[in-house]
Design an enzyme around this catalytic site. Sequence first.
Site, short mmCIF file in Angstrom:
data_model
loop_
_atom_site.label_atom_id
_atom_site.label_comp_id
_atom_site.label_asym_id
_atom_site.label_seq_id
_atom_site.Cartn_x
_atom_site.Cartn_y
_atom_site.Cartn_z
N ASP A 107 0.86 -1.18 0.00
CA ASP A 107 0.00 0.00 0.00
C ASP A 107 0.89 1.23 0.00
O ASP A 107 1.92 1.26 0.68
CB ASP A 107 -0.93 0.03 1.21
CG ASP A 107 -1.98 1.14 1.07
OD1 ASP A 107 -3.01 0.90 0.42
OD2 ASP A 107 -1.76 2.25 1.60
N HIS A 139 -6.06 5.26 5.47
CA HIS A 139 -5.21 6.17 4.69
C HIS A 139 -3.84 6.35 5.32
O HIS A 139 -3.17 7.36 5.09
CB HIS A 139 -5.90 7.51 4.45
CG HIS A 139 -7.28 7.36 3.89
ND1 HIS A 139 -7.54 6.62 2.75
CD2 HIS A 139 -8.50 7.80 4.33
CE1 HIS A 139 -8.84 6.63 2.51
NE2 HIS A 139 -9.43 7.32 3.45
#
Length: 210
Positions: free
Chosen positions: A23, A181
């Site tokens: 990620d 996030h």
Amino acid sequence: MSDFSNTPVIAERFRGFLPVVIDVETAGFNARTDALLEVSAVMLTMDDKGFMMPGEQLSFEVKPFPGANIEQSALDFTGINLDDPDRDAVDESEALEEVFRMIRREVKSQKCTRAILVGHNATFDHGFIMSAAERVDAKRNPFHPFSSFDTASMAGLIFGQTVLAKACRVADIEFDNSSAHSAAYDALRTAELFCAMVNRLQYLGAWPLD
């Protein structure tokens, strides 16, 4: 059926590829012009019955490369403060060197031929990793140059959800929106989701060992 007596099952399960969850958090959507700000990699392991689980994780905050474009809207979305004195960022070259070293070690250990990136909307993460590797002239990039496993597509098929938080909840994986996030948090949740989907298919007999 394959003979698994001398071969780690993870190599057989994915045609010699080692799935590695990645990620990234970035300063925009353009992998060639916008800054890479965070990267996290989660290794995956498989037991002798073919069920998968997350393994070792390595995460870095990353300094924007010289001349990088930084969109304020992206910073607002991720909550990243580039001026935070507690932000312990390293150069792209250092982050990729350490991540790639860990992956190459595991590829060798698992007797795989190379790694394949697993990501939620994997094209995005793959693009930023490949662009950063090109910028820093990274040696021995372990990832397949264009193939990836996309957990958003997989979750859409298996759980009827493509948003990471919603797919995790359907899969009974805890998801804290206030922690989202962050590359480290999202990578681990993505790893858990990927394992849950592979394990569900394994349980249903999609990849029998016998």
